[in-house]
Design a protein around this motif. Structure first.
Motif, mmCIF file in Angstrom:
data_model
loop_
_atom_site.group_PDB
_atom_site.id
_atom_site.type_symbol
_atom_site.label_atom_id
_atom_site.label_comp_id
_atom_site.label_asym_id
_atom_site.label_seq_id
_atom_site.Cartn_x
_atom_site.Cartn_y
_atom_site.Cartn_z
ATOM 1 N N VAL A 171 10.420 14.569 25.488
ATOM 2 C CA VAL A 171 11.618 13.622 25.994
ATOM 3 C C VAL A 171 10.914 12.749 27.416
ATOM 4 N N GLY A 172 10.524 11.374 27.285
ATOM 5 C CA GLY A 172 10.074 10.957 27.824
ATOM 6 C C GLY A 172 8.855 11.447 28.224
ATOM 7 N N LYS A 173 7.996 12.630 29.502
ATOM 8 C CA LYS A 173 6.982 12.695 29.815
ATOM 9 C C LYS A 173 7.568 13.937 30.016
ATOM 10 N N LEU B 139 1.407 19.288 20.069
ATOM 11 C CA LEU B 139 1.529 18.394 20.633
ATOM 12 C C LEU B 139 1.468 18.693 21.931
ATOM 13 N N ARG B 140 1.150 18.991 22.162
ATOM 14 C CA ARG B 140 0.960 19.806 23.534
ATOM 15 C C ARG B 140 -0.448 19.682 23.926
ATOM 16 N N ASP C 192 -1.211 14.353 29.962
ATOM 17 C CA ASP C 192 -0.061 14.257 30.894
ATOM 18 C C ASP C 192 1.724 14.743 31.049
ATOM 19 N N ILE C 193 1.541 14.966 30.269
ATOM 20 C CA ILE C 193 2.620 16.228 29.560
ATOM 21 C C ILE C 193 2.938 17.090 30.942
#
Length: 122
Positions: free
Chosen positions: A66-68, A94-95, A100-101
């Protein structure tokens, strides 16, 4: 037979019907490409990437990004996700692929996930 596992991308994580909705995505690379293609200039909300296990009304959906932010603490409430190896693999991918998450928490241990399952009476 195992449950179908797909990804969805939403322009607005809170109200999915506001803006673009992309469902039934089969790969993390495609989900990230679609997520990145949503232009910030017309964004109606905070975009998200969800992992979906199952189909229709019986599906479980976990908004992994969700977002970053990726809030892995929330996984404790989604036993359909934590007990599905394919879904957990998508979370990990995904991670890894969104450098930059901001990651909050960790993926719960399997023992914790199995404790969430309902008990059967004797």
């Amino acid at each position: 037979m195992s449950d179908l596992v797909t990804l969805s991308v939403y322009e607005c994580s809170e109200f999915h019907s506001m803006g673009e909705v992309h469902e039934g995505i089969k790969s993390v690379d495609e989900a990230i490409r679609v997520w990145n293609s949503i232009p910030p200039s017309r964004m109606n909300g905070i975009k998200s990437i969800a992992i979906v296990v199952g189909e229709g009304w019986e599906a479980t959906e976990f908004e992994a990004v969700v977002g970053k932010t990726m809030d892995l603490e929330m996984l404790r409430y989604y036993s359909d996700i934590t007990t599905n190896q394919e879904a957990l693999s998508l979370v990990k991918e995904l991670r890894e692929k969104i450098p930059d998450i901001e990651v909050v928490g960790e993926i719960p241990a399997q023992q914790e996930a199995s404790a969430v399952r309902p008990r059967h009476h004797r």
